[in-house]
Write a protein that holds these residues in place. Structure first.
Motif, short mmCIF file in Angstrom:
data_model
loop_
_atom_site.label_atom_id
_atom_site.label_comp_id
_atom_site.label_asym_id
_atom_site.label_seq_id
_atom_site.Cartn_x
_atom_site.Cartn_y
_atom_site.Cartn_z
N LYS A 297 2.70 -18.33 -27.14
CA LYS A 297 2.26 -17.69 -28.39
C LYS A 297 0.86 -17.12 -28.20
N ILE A 298 0.54 -16.13 -29.00
CA ILE A 298 -0.77 -15.49 -28.90
C ILE A 298 -1.72 -16.09 -29.93
N SER A 299 -2.99 -16.18 -29.59
CA SER A 299 -3.99 -16.60 -30.56
C SER A 299 -4.40 -15.41 -31.41
N GLY A 300 -4.51 -15.62 -32.72
CA GLY A 300 -4.97 -14.55 -33.60
C GLY A 300 -6.35 -14.06 -33.23
N ASN A 301 -7.13 -14.90 -32.56
CA ASN A 301 -8.48 -14.49 -32.17
C ASN A 301 -8.47 -13.40 -31.09
N ILE A 302 -7.39 -13.31 -30.33
CA ILE A 302 -7.26 -12.20 -29.38
C ILE A 302 -7.15 -10.89 -30.14
N ASN A 303 -6.39 -10.90 -31.22
CA ASN A 303 -6.30 -9.72 -32.07
C ASN A 303 -7.65 -9.39 -32.71
N ASP A 304 -8.46 -10.42 -32.99
CA ASP A 304 -9.81 -10.19 -33.54
C ASP A 304 -10.68 -9.43 -32.54
N ILE A 305 -10.53 -9.76 -31.26
CA ILE A 305 -11.28 -9.05 -30.22
C ILE A 305 -10.94 -7.57 -30.25
N LEU A 306 -9.65 -7.28 -30.37
CA LEU A 306 -9.20 -5.89 -30.39
C LEU A 306 -9.72 -5.16 -31.63
N LYS A 307 -9.58 -5.78 -32.78
CA LYS A 307 -9.94 -5.13 -34.04
C LYS A 307 -11.43 -4.87 -34.16
N HIS A 308 -12.23 -5.85 -33.70
CA HIS A 308 -13.67 -5.80 -33.97
C HIS A 308 -14.52 -5.45 -32.75
N LYS A 309 -13.84 -5.26 -31.61
CA LYS A 309 -14.53 -4.82 -30.39
C LYS A 309 -15.70 -5.73 -30.01
N LYS A 310 -15.39 -7.01 -29.93
CA LYS A 310 -16.40 -8.00 -29.53
C LYS A 310 -15.91 -8.77 -28.31
N PRO A 311 -16.81 -9.03 -27.35
CA PRO A 311 -16.44 -9.87 -26.21
C PRO A 311 -16.38 -11.34 -26.63
#
Length: 398
Positions: free
Chosen positions: A312-326
């Motif tokens: 399963k994927i962590s929702g926080n990976i999607n947060d990286i994509l959406k908000h462009k943060k390392p």
């Protein structure tokens, strides 16, 4: 030329994935039908949202059961070219017996629960709380509704399984004997094409954000606390930690108290007792320098064991994509190759402390090439991917 018509079904609990799906499909050449419940759509829709012209909305009222609602709209569903189950976590028997004519695709959120045998996927936790929850689930779902049986029968019947990325797709194929011909990738999120990283106000403070409800099941806050305690002793760098999610539970209050014990001239904590309003959320993200994702790799979905990054994927990976943060993330999480230049793993609290110090003192987050790393996840590229996938599926059908 007739536009491809896609119907998406969501009656369970992934409004954020449905929201991103709608944004991906907005103003494309697809005709989109959304079948969902009023309470779920309320979490998808913001007050100023205008429903795109290529969308048609079908909302289930609370007074109606899912079978009643779906049966009343079955003709519309069967006029579609493709049906996507955004989430299916209930009503397996009904959907298995439903005569659906279009190509069917199911998003896989928890691969182990979907494809592994119960004898291998059930890992009990020996506490009264979890044993009682497991017993209740077995009585209601496993025995009462035969979910395990009808989930398997339903999944055998559908045409395609949609995984969020290549890592999870490959793991499922290798470990669950899934036909490669039925496995596809449909990303759950994207990087907005017009997303510009706002410059922080000049400050000597490094701001670190952790997104999500303060919950012990999915994130290791104790490890983070220990790492920060070490880092603050070794470095004079001023750090602000933002726990960007509700922390009103007993566990949440305990964690807040723990982090507040570290407060000094060099460390401040920002937390929230209630739901974080969108404007506040966005401002906190804009003012943060990087994320920390202290994910517990081994987790559970109902009674089933799952592995973050593999099943399963962590929702926080999607947060990286959406908000462009390392981000710094727990080691053991299998990162996609494209993200490895902006997501760095840590082994334990000592390793995390060392990396917090280095990232803060050297502003490593400022030297990362975020745009290059996220190029494949930009909205236009994700839209192109959806188009290629659907074209390929329809070509094979006709």
């Amino acid at each position: 030329m007739k536009k491809t018509e896609i119907s998406v079904i969501e009656f369970d609990y992934h409004p954020e994935v449905l929201r991103d799906f709608c944004k991906i499909m907005e103003n494309t050449d697809f005709r989109i039908n959304i079948f969902t419940a009023e309470d779920i759509w309320g979490k998808v829709l913001s007050d100023d949202t205008v429903i795109p012209e290529n969308f048609q909305l079908f909302l289930k009222k609370k007074s109606l059961s899912v079978p009643e609602f779906v049966n009343s709209n079955c003709k519309k569903l069967n006029n579609s070219d493709i049906i996507i189950f955004n989430t299916i976590a209930s009503n397996f028997r009904f959907f298995y017996n439903l005569a659906l004519k279009p190509i069917t695709i199911v998003r896989i959120h928890n691969a182990n629960a979907c494809f592994n045998k119960l004898v291998y996927s059930y890992k009990p936790r020996f506490t009264l709380f979890y044993l009682w929850k497991d017993f209740s689930h077995f009585i209601r779902k496993t025995i009462g509704k035969l979910d395990w049986y009808y989930r398997r029968k339903f999944l055998e019947k559908v045409n395609y399984y949609a995984f969020p990325n290549k890592v999870i797709l490959n793991y499922a194929i290798e470990n669950y004997d899934i036909p490669k011909s039925k496995a596809i990738i449909l990303p759950m999120s994207f990087t907005p094409d017009d997303k510009i990283m706002k410059k922080k106000e000049a400050s000597d403070v490094t701001t670190i954000a952790i997104i999500g409800k303060v919950d012990q099941r999915n994130r290791d806050y104790i490890l983070l606390y220990r790492a920060l305690k070490i880092a603050l002793k070794r470095s004079s760098k001023v750090i602000k930690l933002v726990l960007l999610g509700v922390s009103s539970s007993c566990y949440g209050k305990k964690i807040i108290k723990l982090f507040k014990s570290l407060e000094s001239d060099n460390f401040t904590l920002v937390s929230f007792k209630k739901f974080v309003e969108q404007s506040v959320f966005v401002n906190c993200i804009d003012q943060s320098d990087f994320f920390i994702i202290p994910v517990k790799i081994k987790t559970r979905y109902t009674i089933y064991s799952e592995i973050y990054g593999l099943t399963k994927i962590s929702g926080n990976i999607n947060d990286i994509l959406k908000h462009k943060k390392p981000a710094l993330i727990s080691s053991g999480y299998h990162i996609e190759n494209n993200l490895k230049s902006i997501v760095e793993p840590f082994e334990d609290e000592y390793d995390l402390a060392t990396k917090i110090i280095y990232w803060c003192e050297n502003k490593k987050y400022d030297s990362m090439f975020i745009d290059e790393a996220l190029e494949n996840y930009k909205l236009k590229n994700i839209q192109n991917h959806f188009t290629k996938i659907t074209d390929s599926i329809l070509l094979q059908t006709y």
